[in-house]
Design a protein around this motif. Structure first.
Motif, PDB file in Angstrom:
ATOM      1  N   UNK A 144     -22.451  27.301  22.907  1.00 17.11           N
ATOM      2  CA  UNK A 144     -22.450  28.391  23.879  1.00 17.11           C
ATOM      3  C   UNK A 144     -23.314  29.520  23.330  1.00 17.11           C
ATOM      4  N   UNK A 145     -23.862  30.319  24.220  1.00 18.54           N
ATOM      5  CA  UNK A 145     -24.578  31.523  23.818  1.00 18.54           C
ATOM      6  C   UNK A 145     -24.052  32.717  24.590  1.00 18.54           C
ATOM      7  N   UNK A 146     -24.089  33.856  23.929  1.00 20.72           N
ATOM      8  CA  UNK A 146     -23.773  35.154  24.538  1.00 20.72           C
ATOM      9  C   UNK A 146     -24.981  36.048  24.333  1.00 20.72           C
ATOM     10  N   UNK A 147     -25.474  36.648  25.402  1.00 21.85           N
ATOM     11  CA  UNK A 147     -26.565  37.609  25.305  1.00 21.85           C
ATOM     12  C   UNK A 147     -26.014  39.009  25.534  1.00 21.85           C
ATOM     13  N   UNK A 148     -26.379  39.921  24.673  1.00 21.06           N
ATOM     14  CA  UNK A 148     -26.058  41.327  24.870  1.00 21.06           C
ATOM     15  C   UNK A 148     -27.348  41.983  25.375  1.00 21.06           C
ATOM     16  N   UNK A 149     -27.325  42.424  26.628  1.00 21.37           N
ATOM     17  CA  UNK A 149     -28.550  42.868  27.294  1.00 21.37           C
ATOM     18  C   UNK A 149     -28.683  44.382  27.288  1.00 21.37           C
ATOM     19  N   UNK A 150     -29.937  44.837  27.298  1.00 23.44           N
ATOM     20  CA  UNK A 150     -30.223  46.272  27.418  1.00 23.44           C
ATOM     21  C   UNK A 150     -29.280  47.074  26.513  1.00 23.44           C
ATOM     22  N   UNK A 151     -29.368  46.805  25.246  1.00 24.38           N
ATOM     23  CA  UNK A 151     -28.377  47.330  24.297  1.00 24.38           C
ATOM     24  C   UNK A 151     -28.441  48.839  24.123  1.00 24.38           C
ATOM     25  N   UNK A 152     -27.283  49.409  23.867  1.00 21.58           N
ATOM     26  CA  UNK A 152     -27.145  50.810  23.506  1.00 21.58           C
ATOM     27  C   UNK A 152     -26.302  50.874  22.230  1.00 21.58           C
ATOM     28  N   UNK A 153     -26.286  52.014  21.546  1.00 23.14           N
ATOM     29  CA  UNK A 153     -25.482  52.116  20.312  1.00 23.14           C
ATOM     30  C   UNK A 153     -24.013  51.752  20.514  1.00 23.14           C
ATOM     31  N   UNK A 154     -23.486  51.951  21.720  1.00 19.39           N
ATOM     32  CA  UNK A 154     -22.091  51.607  22.004  1.00 19.39           C
ATOM     33  C   UNK A 154     -21.834  50.091  21.930  1.00 19.39           C
ATOM     34  N   UNK A 204     -16.118  33.154  33.051  1.00 15.07           N
ATOM     35  CA  UNK A 204     -15.091  34.001  33.660  1.00 15.07           C
ATOM     36  C   UNK A 204     -14.970  35.264  32.839  1.00 15.07           C
ATOM     37  N   UNK A 205     -15.299  36.406  33.423  1.00 19.31           N
ATOM     38  CA  UNK A 205     -15.354  37.661  32.697  1.00 19.31           C
ATOM     39  C   UNK A 205     -14.054  38.450  32.846  1.00 19.31           C
ATOM     40  N   UNK A 206     -13.707  39.159  31.788  1.00 19.35           N
ATOM     41  CA  UNK A 206     -12.542  40.040  31.801  1.00 19.35           C
ATOM     42  C   UNK A 206     -12.932  41.375  32.421  1.00 19.35           C
ATOM     43  N   UNK A 207     -11.914  42.114  32.790  1.00 17.57           N
ATOM     44  CA  UNK A 207     -12.125  43.420  33.396  1.00 17.57           C
ATOM     45  C   UNK A 207     -12.927  44.302  32.440  1.00 17.57           C
ATOM     46  N   UNK A 208     -13.955  44.928  32.970  1.00 18.38           N
ATOM     47  CA  UNK A 208     -14.777  45.814  32.154  1.00 18.38           C
ATOM     48  C   UNK A 208     -16.035  45.167  31.612  1.00 18.38           C
ATOM     49  N   UNK A 209     -16.172  43.870  31.797  1.00 19.20           N
ATOM     50  CA  UNK A 209     -17.353  43.135  31.315  1.00 19.20           C
ATOM     51  C   UNK A 209     -18.015  42.439  32.496  1.00 19.20           C
ATOM     52  N   UNK A 210     -19.358  42.509  32.558  1.00 20.13           N
ATOM     53  CA  UNK A 210     -20.073  41.941  33.694  1.00 20.13           C
ATOM     54  C   UNK A 210     -21.176  41.012  33.216  1.00 20.13           C
ATOM     55  N   UNK A 211     -21.534  40.084  34.097  1.00 22.69           N
ATOM     56  CA  UNK A 211     -22.496  39.051  33.748  1.00 22.69           C
ATOM     57  C   UNK A 211     -23.876  39.620  33.467  1.00 22.69           C
ATOM     58  N   UNK A 212     -24.249  40.679  34.161  1.00 17.27           N
ATOM     59  CA  UNK A 212     -25.584  41.243  33.942  1.00 17.27           C
ATOM     60  C   UNK A 212     -25.738  41.795  32.538  1.00 17.27           C
ATOM     61  N   UNK A 213     -24.661  42.295  31.973  1.00 18.43           N
ATOM     62  CA  UNK A 213     -24.692  42.876  30.638  1.00 18.43           C
ATOM     63  C   UNK A 213     -24.485  41.815  29.558  1.00 18.43           C
ATOM     64  N   UNK A 214     -23.613  40.844  29.841  1.00 17.81           N
ATOM     65  CA  UNK A 214     -23.247  39.813  28.854  1.00 17.81           C
ATOM     66  C   UNK A 214     -23.397  38.413  29.451  1.00 17.81           C
ATOM     67  N   UNK A 215     -24.608  37.992  29.783  1.00 17.15           N
ATOM     68  CA  UNK A 215     -24.763  36.631  30.302  1.00 17.15           C
ATOM     69  C   UNK A 215     -24.382  35.592  29.261  1.00 17.15           C
ATOM     70  N   UNK A 216     -23.711  34.550  29.715  1.00 19.16           N
ATOM     71  CA  UNK A 216     -23.194  33.505  28.841  1.00 19.16           C
ATOM     72  C   UNK A 216     -23.673  32.154  29.355  1.00 19.16           C
ATOM     73  N   UNK A 217     -24.064  31.294  28.421  1.00 17.57           N
ATOM     74  CA  UNK A 217     -24.375  29.920  28.784  1.00 17.57           C
ATOM     75  C   UNK A 217     -23.443  28.980  28.045  1.00 17.57           C
ATOM     76  N   UNK A 218     -23.161  27.821  28.675  1.00 20.90           N
ATOM     77  CA  UNK A 218     -22.324  26.781  28.060  1.00 20.90           C
ATOM     78  C   UNK A 218     -22.874  25.445  28.528  1.00 20.90           C
ATOM     79  N   UNK A 219     -23.979  25.011  27.898  1.00 20.56           N
ATOM     80  CA  UNK A 219     -24.646  23.801  28.386  1.00 20.56           C
ATOM     81  C   UNK A 219     -23.893  22.512  28.085  1.00 20.56           C
ATOM     82  N   UNK A 220     -23.028  22.510  27.066  1.00 16.07           N
ATOM     83  CA  UNK A 220     -22.264  21.302  26.740  1.00 16.07           C
ATOM     84  C   UNK A 220     -20.959  21.703  26.070  1.00 16.07           C
ATOM     85  N   UNK A 221     -20.214  20.711  25.574  1.00 17.42           N
ATOM     86  CA  UNK A 221     -18.868  20.971  25.054  1.00 17.42           C
ATOM     87  C   UNK A 221     -18.861  21.424  23.598  1.00 17.42           C
ATOM     88  N   UNK A 222     -20.033  21.601  22.965  1.00 19.68           N
ATOM     89  CA  UNK A 222     -20.080  22.034  21.572  1.00 19.68           C
ATOM     90  C   UNK A 222     -20.892  23.299  21.353  1.00 19.68           C
TER      91      UNK A 222
END
Lengths: 112, 113
Positions: free
Chosen positions: B76-86, B56-74
């Motif tokens: 999670x991964x966060x990917x930062x895609x197509x990175x820029x200096x910002x 569930x993404x907050x306003x201003x954040x999108x799945x294409x930019x920050x895909x997240x996985x949560x395969x189990x209860x212990x």
């Protein structure tokens, strides 16, 4: 729209004296408030929290006061120690919803 | 409180590349979160990582930019895609202890050149 505000970017206190860190909020749906301490290169460490049904909560040297009518909370550290020097964040959430909204942080420096 | 670890602790990446950050908890937790702290700024929630369903993404954040996985209860991964200096920030995962208090990992300091 900044819903949680810490208006003092920094605070300097002498060792042994009281440190008072302040926080204001605007969202009346917030009903749970937390304070975190953060050292450089580390994640925030949970310090103390307070529910909106209370106006005070104590844990050792740390006391948090909540004034709901003023939408204001404060963290008191007594006595302050040099090891307390860190960035302090207040945060707020609505019950049943895990999102924390953080203030900008206050840098506390305790001088020996 | 839960013990949370993150990998990597820091990285320097080139613009246009992607980085995946891992978060491991020593106990099963229902709610995991990803935050970002940009230089000189406060912590901002990116998304809630839901086990077995889409984040569930907050306003201003999108799945294409920050895909997240949560395969189990212990874990999670966060990917930062197509990175820029910002995107240069500290990225933190946190867990809820079931009593409205969240505990944070040590963070991943990302620098994008």
């Amino acid at each position: 729209d900044q819903q949680v505000k810490q208006n003092s970017p920094s605070l300097s206190v002498q060792e042994g004296r009281i440190s008072i860190l302040n926080c204001d909020y605007t969202n009346s749906m917030f009903d749970y408030f937390l304070w975190y301490k953060k050292y450089p290169a580390e994640g925030p460490t949970f310090l103390i929290s307070i529910s909106s049904i209370k106006d005070k909560n104590e844990d050792g040297r740390f006391t948090v006061f909540l004034n709901k009518s003023a939408k204001h909370l404060s963290l008191h550290i007594v006595p302050s120690q040099p090891g307390d020097s860190a960035v302090y964040f207040c945060a707020a959430s609505g019950r049943g919803y895990g999102k924390l909204t953080f203030g900008q942080g206050t840098i506390l420096t305790v001088h020996p | 409180s839960a013990v949370i670890s993150q990998k990597p602790s820091r990285d320097i990446c080139q613009r246009g590349t992607s980085l995946t950050i891992q978060c491991q908890v020593d106990s099963q937790v229902t709610m995991m979160f990803w935050y970002r702290q940009q230089p000189g700024q406060s912590l901002t929630l990116i998304a809630t990582a839901n086990q077995g369903s889409e984040a569930t993404y907050e306003s201003g954040f999108v799945i294409d930019k920050f895909p997240i996985s949560r395969p189990n209860l212990t874990f999670s991964t966060l990917t930062v895609s197509n990175m820029s200096p910002e995107d240069s920030s500290i990225y933190l995962c946190s867990v809820d202890d079931g009593h409205s208090e969240q505990y944070f990992g040590p963070g991943t300091r990302l620098t994008v050149t």
